[in-house]
Design an enzyme around this catalytic site. Structure first.
Site, short mmCIF file in Angstrom:
data_model
loop_
_atom_site.label_atom_id
_atom_site.label_comp_id
_atom_site.label_asym_id
_atom_site.label_seq_id
_atom_site.Cartn_x
_atom_site.Cartn_y
_atom_site.Cartn_z
N GLN A 1 8.03 3.06 -4.97
CA GLN A 1 8.29 2.35 -3.75
C GLN A 1 9.69 2.98 -2.92
OE1 GLN A 1 6.27 -0.05 -2.25
NE2 GLN A 1 7.65 -0.52 -0.65
N ASP B 1 0.52 8.33 -1.97
CA ASP B 1 1.18 8.06 -0.96
C ASP B 1 1.13 8.99 0.36
OD1 ASP B 1 2.49 5.52 -0.34
OD2 ASP B 1 4.27 5.88 -1.80
N LYS C 1 0.55 -5.16 -4.11
CA LYS C 1 -0.03 -3.97 -4.50
C LYS C 1 -0.59 -4.16 -6.03
CE LYS C 1 2.89 -0.85 -1.60
NZ LYS C 1 3.97 -0.21 -1.77
N1 GUN Z 1 8.08 1.56 1.92
C1 GUN Z 1 7.42 1.25 3.08
N2 GUN Z 1 6.39 1.79 3.27
C2 GUN Z 1 5.96 2.51 2.15
C3 GUN Z 1 4.99 3.15 1.72
O1 GUN Z 1 3.93 3.25 2.49
N3 GUN Z 1 4.84 3.70 0.39
C4 GUN Z 1 6.19 3.75 -0.37
N4 GUN Z 1 5.98 4.29 -1.52
N5 GUN Z 1 7.20 2.69 0.00
C5 GUN Z 1 6.97 2.44 1.24
#
Ligand code: GUN
Length: 297
Positions: free
Chosen positions: A98, A121, A54
């Site tokens: 995350q 998100d 990311k």
């Molecule tokens: N863990 C797995 N997928 C995601 C996501 O799309 N966003 C976040 N913040 N954590 C994740």
């Protein structure tokens, strides 16, 4: 093999190119550089890989990337204090914590402490409510990526029968809302669903998001249906080593489907591309700049 292979990798590259164009325009016309803060608590290896990816892609499209790596034993109070600080920071337009978080931290509490307009998100309860009532919101990245590919393939989704397998807050539930908002007839299937094969056989669109390797075989798929495979599962190869597979059995499903996303190279790359798109959208909204077309719903 009859299915068209939907190339998520190429699609994601196009989105990133558009995002980079909008970032350049925000800089030159408004002197604003979008910024994304990613918070990682602990050392989960898969999460570390995602967070690194990311950060890299964020800077590649010209945005500022801020990474906050916290010890696995971080207290809830310290994490909430960091989020407060990011909420108040005008250089930060998007915040992503995350998941999963270590078990001593309350995920709902943490997510709902993010300012909704920075919640790239789309997990904050206020964004969930806005999406559920077809109002402008931040839309979760993985379902948003699926919807973009579905619209690209079908044009209109109106009246199509869609089955979403999986009811997670991250993928299944928001996917249902997006398909409903596009006038699909939507069925949500899950681990307790009776006669799953027959339910899936009715669908023009199948979104598989359960996290179980190759659980959907080709004989569950209606001929010509579109298959979105959200799964990323690592399995052992007979000759040794491992490989990535989705939640559908690719070979048998591709023989029956009209279109299918591969794993890897399908839904996966779209998730981060949509995160970048959401960050630009959030930045435009916060600054009262017209938001780009085509980067959200
Ligand atoms: N863990 C797995 N997928 C995601 C996501 O799309 N966003 C976040 N913040 N954590 C994740």
């Amino acid at each position: 093999m009859s299915a068209k292979i939907i190339d998520g990798k190429a699609f994601a590259a196009k989105i990133r190119e558009q995002v980079a164009g909008h970032v350049a325009a925000l800089k030159s016309e408004h002197q604003i550089t979008p910024g994304l803060s990613v918070v990682l608590v602990g050392e989960d290896p898969a999460s570390q890989v995602y967070v690194r990816s990311k950060g890299k892609q964020t800077t590649e499209v010209g945005m500022n990337s801020y990474e906050h790596k916290l010890d696995a034993a971080t207290s809830e109070a310290d994490l909430l204090a960091l989020i407060d600080q990011l909420n108040a920071d005008p250089a930060v337009h998007g915040i992503l914590v995350q998941l999963p978080l270590p078990s001593h931290l309350n995920e709902d509490l943490v997510i709902n402490s993010i300012a909704p307009e920075k919640d790239v998100d789309g997990f904050h309860i206020s964004n969930v409510g806005l999406l559920g009532t077809d109002q402008k919101s931040m839309v979760p990245c993985t379902p948003l990526g699926c919807l973009m590919m579905l619209r690209d393939h079908h044009g209109s989704l109106s009246g199509l029968d869609a089955v979403v397998i999986g009811r997670s807050n991250i993928v299944g539930k928001p996917m249902v809302q997006l398909l409903l908002n596009d006038s699909c007839t939507v069925t949500v299937a899950h681990s307790r669903t009776k006669n799953l094969p027959d339910v899936v056989r009715r669908a023009d669109i199948v979104v598989a998001a359960v996290g179980r390797a190759q659980m959907v075989p080709g004989d569950w798929i209606k001929p010509g249906a579109t298959v979105m495979d959200v799964g990323i599962n690592r399995i052992d190869k007979p000759e040794g080593g491992t490989r990535l597979v989705g939640d559908v059995d690719y070979e048998s499903c591709a023989a029956v489907a009209g279109a299918i996303t591969p794993v890897p190279g399908g839904v996966g790359p779209m998730t981060i591309a949509c995160l970048l798109a959401n960050t630009v959208t959030a930045c435009c909204r916060t600054n009262g700049v017209a938001e780009p077309e085509g980067l959200t719903v």
